[in-house]
Design a protein around this motif. Structure first.
Motif, PDB file in Angstrom:
ATOM      1  N   SER A   1      -9.843   1.328 -10.212  1.00 36.43           N
ATOM      2  CA  SER A   1     -10.862   1.897  -9.333  1.00 36.43           C
ATOM      3  C   SER A   1     -10.215   2.731  -8.231  1.00 36.43           C
ATOM      4  CB  SER A   1     -11.692   0.778  -8.695  1.00 36.43           C
ATOM      5  OG  SER A   1     -12.501   1.295  -7.661  1.00 36.43           O
ATOM      6  N   PHE A   2     -10.845   3.864  -7.901  1.00 36.75           N
ATOM      7  CA  PHE A   2     -10.334   4.720  -6.833  1.00 36.75           C
ATOM      8  C   PHE A   2     -10.482   4.047  -5.466  1.00 36.75           C
ATOM      9  CE2 PHE A   2     -11.029   7.939 -10.131  1.00 36.75           C
ATOM     10  CZ  PHE A   2      -9.812   8.597 -10.070  1.00 36.75           C
ATOM     11  N   LEU A   3     -11.294   2.992  -5.396  1.00 32.66           N
ATOM     12  CA  LEU A   3     -11.460   2.269  -4.134  1.00 32.66           C
ATOM     13  C   LEU A   3     -10.233   1.425  -3.812  1.00 32.66           C
ATOM     14  CD1 LEU A   3     -15.192   1.110  -4.461  1.00 32.66           C
ATOM     15  CD2 LEU A   3     -14.290   2.984  -3.070  1.00 32.66           C
ATOM     16  N   THR A   4      -9.613   0.861  -4.844  1.00 28.29           N
ATOM     17  CA  THR A   4      -8.447   0.000  -4.630  1.00 28.29           C
ATOM     18  C   THR A   4      -7.122   0.757  -4.790  1.00 28.29           C
ATOM     19  OG1 THR A   4      -8.475  -0.665  -6.962  1.00 28.29           O
ATOM     20  CG2 THR A   4      -9.711  -2.036  -5.409  1.00 28.29           C
ATOM     21  N   ALA A   5      -7.185   1.968  -5.350  1.00 29.91           N
ATOM     22  CA  ALA A   5      -5.958   2.742  -5.584  1.00 29.91           C
ATOM     23  C   ALA A   5      -5.150   3.007  -4.316  1.00 29.91           C
ATOM     24  CB  ALA A   5      -6.296   4.057  -6.283  1.00 29.91           C
ATOM     25  N   PRO A   6      -5.794   3.310  -3.154  1.00 36.25           N
ATOM     26  CA  PRO A   6      -4.992   3.542  -1.949  1.00 36.25           C
ATOM     27  C   PRO A   6      -4.127   2.346  -1.557  1.00 36.25           C
ATOM     28  CG  PRO A   6      -7.202   4.395  -1.631  1.00 36.25           C
ATOM     29  CD  PRO A   6      -7.212   3.642  -2.934  1.00 36.25           C
ATOM     30  N   LEU A   7      -4.640   1.125  -1.758  1.00 39.28           N
ATOM     31  CA  LEU A   7      -3.871  -0.069  -1.404  1.00 39.28           C
ATOM     32  C   LEU A   7      -2.656  -0.235  -2.324  1.00 39.28           C
ATOM     33  CD1 LEU A   7      -6.740  -2.629  -0.693  1.00 39.28           C
ATOM     34  CD2 LEU A   7      -5.299  -1.433   0.973  1.00 39.28           C
ATOM     35  N   SER A   8      -2.854  -0.046  -3.625  1.00 39.55           N
ATOM     36  CA  SER A   8      -1.732  -0.176  -4.556  1.00 39.55           C
ATOM     37  C   SER A   8      -0.721   0.952  -4.349  1.00 39.55           C
ATOM     38  CB  SER A   8      -2.235  -0.179  -6.001  1.00 39.55           C
ATOM     39  OG  SER A   8      -2.944   1.006  -6.296  1.00 39.55           O
ATOM     40  N   THR A   9      -1.205   2.134  -3.963  1.00 39.24           N
ATOM     41  CA  THR A   9      -0.295   3.247  -3.687  1.00 39.24           C
ATOM     42  C   THR A   9       0.555   2.963  -2.457  1.00 39.24           C
ATOM     43  OG1 THR A   9      -1.856   4.827  -4.668  1.00 39.24           O
ATOM     44  CG2 THR A   9      -0.151   5.724  -3.211  1.00 39.24           C
ATOM     45  N   LEU A  10      -0.062   2.399  -1.427  1.00 35.53           N
ATOM     46  CA  LEU A  10       0.693   2.035  -0.224  1.00 35.53           C
ATOM     47  C   LEU A  10       1.737   0.970  -0.532  1.00 35.53           C
ATOM     48  CD1 LEU A  10      -2.060   1.962   2.558  1.00 35.53           C
ATOM     49  CD2 LEU A  10      -0.113   3.533   2.391  1.00 35.53           C
ATOM     50  N   GLN A  11       1.369   0.011  -1.388  1.00 37.79           N
ATOM     51  CA  GLN A  11       2.326  -1.027  -1.776  1.00 37.79           C
ATOM     52  C   GLN A  11       3.504  -0.404  -2.517  1.00 37.79           C
ATOM     53  OE1 GLN A  11       0.980  -3.792  -4.763  1.00 37.79           O
ATOM     54  NE2 GLN A  11       2.457  -5.372  -4.170  1.00 37.79           N
ATOM     55  N   CYS A  12       3.220   0.520  -3.437  1.00 37.68           N
ATOM     56  CA  CYS A  12       4.281   1.214  -4.178  1.00 37.68           C
ATOM     57  C   CYS A  12       5.159   2.013  -3.221  1.00 37.68           C
ATOM     58  CB  CYS A  12       3.654   2.116  -5.228  1.00 37.68           C
ATOM     59  SG  CYS A  12       4.854   3.079  -6.190  1.00 37.68           S
ATOM     60  N   PHE A  13       4.530   2.710  -2.280  1.00 31.51           N
ATOM     61  CA  PHE A  13       5.274   3.513  -1.312  1.00 31.51           C
ATOM     62  C   PHE A  13       6.221   2.637  -0.492  1.00 31.51           C
ATOM     63  CE2 PHE A  13       5.676   5.198   3.013  1.00 31.51           C
ATOM     64  CZ  PHE A  13       6.205   6.453   2.753  1.00 31.51           C
ATOM     65  N   TRP A  14       5.750   1.477  -0.056  1.00 28.66           N
ATOM     66  CA  TRP A  14       6.570   0.593   0.765  1.00 28.66           C
ATOM     67  C   TRP A  14       7.781   0.068  -0.020  1.00 28.66           C
ATOM     68  CZ3 TRP A  14       7.975  -0.618   5.372  1.00 28.66           C
ATOM     69  CH2 TRP A  14       8.654  -1.816   5.601  1.00 28.66           C
ATOM     70  N   VAL A  15       7.561  -0.327  -1.277  1.00 24.08           N
ATOM     71  CA  VAL A  15       8.665  -0.836  -2.091  1.00 24.08           C
ATOM     72  C   VAL A  15       9.667   0.285  -2.374  1.00 24.08           C
ATOM     73  CG1 VAL A  15       9.303  -1.898  -4.283  1.00 24.08           C
ATOM     74  CG2 VAL A  15       7.235  -2.646  -3.096  1.00 24.08           C
ATOM     75  N   CYS A  16       9.166   1.497  -2.643  1.00 22.01           N
ATOM     76  CA  CYS A  16      10.059   2.644  -2.854  1.00 22.01           C
ATOM     77  C   CYS A  16      10.883   2.920  -1.600  1.00 22.01           C
ATOM     78  CB  CYS A  16       9.253   3.888  -3.229  1.00 22.01           C
ATOM     79  SG  CYS A  16       8.520   3.832  -4.877  1.00 22.01           S
ATOM     80  N   LEU A  17      10.270   2.758  -0.444  1.00 21.58           N
ATOM     81  CA  LEU A  17      10.972   2.940   0.825  1.00 21.58           C
ATOM     82  C   LEU A  17      12.115   1.929   0.941  1.00 21.58           C
ATOM     83  CD1 LEU A  17      10.495   4.887   3.257  1.00 21.58           C
ATOM     84  CD2 LEU A  17       9.275   3.028   4.364  1.00 21.58           C
ATOM     85  N   CYS A  18      11.837   0.684   0.550  1.00 18.84           N
ATOM     86  CA  CYS A  18      12.876  -0.352   0.588  1.00 18.84           C
ATOM     87  C   CYS A  18      14.005  -0.049  -0.386  1.00 18.84           C
ATOM     88  CB  CYS A  18      12.254  -1.717   0.263  1.00 18.84           C
ATOM     89  SG  CYS A  18      11.080  -2.319   1.503  1.00 18.84           S
ATOM     90  N   VAL A  19      13.656   0.468  -1.571  1.00 19.77           N
ATOM     91  CA  VAL A  19      14.680   0.822  -2.565  1.00 19.77           C
ATOM     92  C   VAL A  19      15.601   1.896  -2.008  1.00 19.77           C
ATOM     93  CG1 VAL A  19      15.078   1.866  -4.819  1.00 19.77           C
ATOM     94  CG2 VAL A  19      13.277   0.152  -4.547  1.00 19.77           C
ATOM     95  N   LEU A  20      15.024   2.943  -1.420  1.00 14.69           N
ATOM     96  CA  LEU A  20      15.815   4.055  -0.910  1.00 14.69           C
ATOM     97  C   LEU A  20      16.671   3.649   0.286  1.00 14.69           C
ATOM     98  CD1 LEU A  20      13.269   7.016  -1.147  1.00 14.69           C
ATOM     99  CD2 LEU A  20      14.983   6.287  -2.804  1.00 14.69           C
ATOM    100  N   ARG A  21      16.208   2.702   1.073  1.00 15.38           N
ATOM    101  CA  ARG A  21      16.948   2.245   2.249  1.00 15.38           C
ATOM    102  C   ARG A  21      17.989   1.189   1.891  1.00 15.38           C
ATOM    103  NH1 ARG A  21      14.118  -0.633   5.574  1.00 15.38           N
ATOM    104  NH2 ARG A  21      15.516  -0.294   7.326  1.00 15.38           N
TER     105      ARG A  21
END
Length: 250
Positions: free
Chosen positions: A120-140
């Motif tokens: 659902s496009f309603l929940t997609a922003p939350l999962s995208t933010l979670q992905c973004f945060w984990v990617c941030l941790c990987v890069l750091r």
């Protein structure tokens, strides 16, 4: 009272626009070191976008070919549940071990999906933010699956051809670079920093860019296309153009 809220909203939006402008501007102004000392450890991060994206990326790496004596550590970024990409990455690394005496090292890191199929496009922003945060941790270098000791903390180069996870990875890289450019923390020369990004548009894209490509065009350091009809496109005036590289897949 209403006027005060309007002014606050306007100033907030203006501040966000200025921040975005600074991020985009700074991402276009970084200098790339022209020389690299021989045998220096170099960290390459490869985003495998599952299915056809993974097959195309590994095909390009075979054609280049990827030299493990130059890119001494490879990190393959895959999404949760993508056993296909994990298997293909391991098989590709096995082929490197058979071809090179010193094939360096590699790791496979799993991150959450930015958006699942039919989500659902309603929940997609939350999962995208979670992905973004984990990617941030990987890069750091703060993710639990860290590269071996001696490997540079930040990837020197990020290579991707989409889709959604690529957006999270590239934007996370730009955020880190922007913060370091502004603060200069931990750098002798703030204008030289790793986390260079290359986006390669799919061979299947002949006349139009993909959605992830359109999003990332203003952010990546180099945007390679495989058809002449896509050469020279840019997000807006002053930004880098797409580069025609010819057919990159086998």
């Amino acid at each position: 009272m209403a006027m005060a809220w309007i002014l606050l909203l306007f100033s907030t939006l203006l501040s966000l626009l200025l921040i975005i402008h600074l991020i985009l501007s700074s991402s276009q102004q970084f200098r790339v070191p022209k020389t690299r000392r021989r045998h220096d450890p170099t960290h390459l991060l490869i985003v495998l976008g599952s299915g056809g994206h993974t097959a195309e990326m590994l095909s390009m790496l075979r054609r280049l070919p990827l030299d493990p004596t130059v890119y001494t550590h490879r990190t393959y970024l895959i999404t949760t549940g993508d056993s296909f990409s994990a298997t293909k990455a391991a098989a590709f690394e096995k082929s490197l071990q058979e071809r090179y005496r010193d094939s360096g090292s590699y790791s496979i890191i799993t991150v959450p999906r930015a958006r699942r199929v039919h989500q659902s496009f309603l929940t997609a922003p939350l999962s995208t933010l979670q992905c973004f945060w984990v990617c941030l941790c990987v890069l750091r270098g703060t993710h639990p699956q860290r590269p071996p000791q001696g490997v540079p903390r930040y990837p020197d180069l990020i290579l991707t051809n989409g889709p959604a996870t690529a957006v999270c990875v590239v934007l996370a890289a730009k955020l880190i670079r922007f913060i370091h450019a502004v603060t200069g923390i931990g750098m002798r020369e703030p204008s030289i920093f790793p986390l260079r990004t290359i986006f390669i548009e799919s061979w299947a894209r002949v006349t139009t860019l993909s959605l992830s490509g359109r999003i990332l065009l203003p952010f990546v350091d180099r945007f390679l296309v495989q058809w002449p009809s896509l050469a020279g496109k840019r997000a807006w005036r002053g930004m880098r153009e797409t580069e025609y590289a010819g057919t990159l897949v086998e």
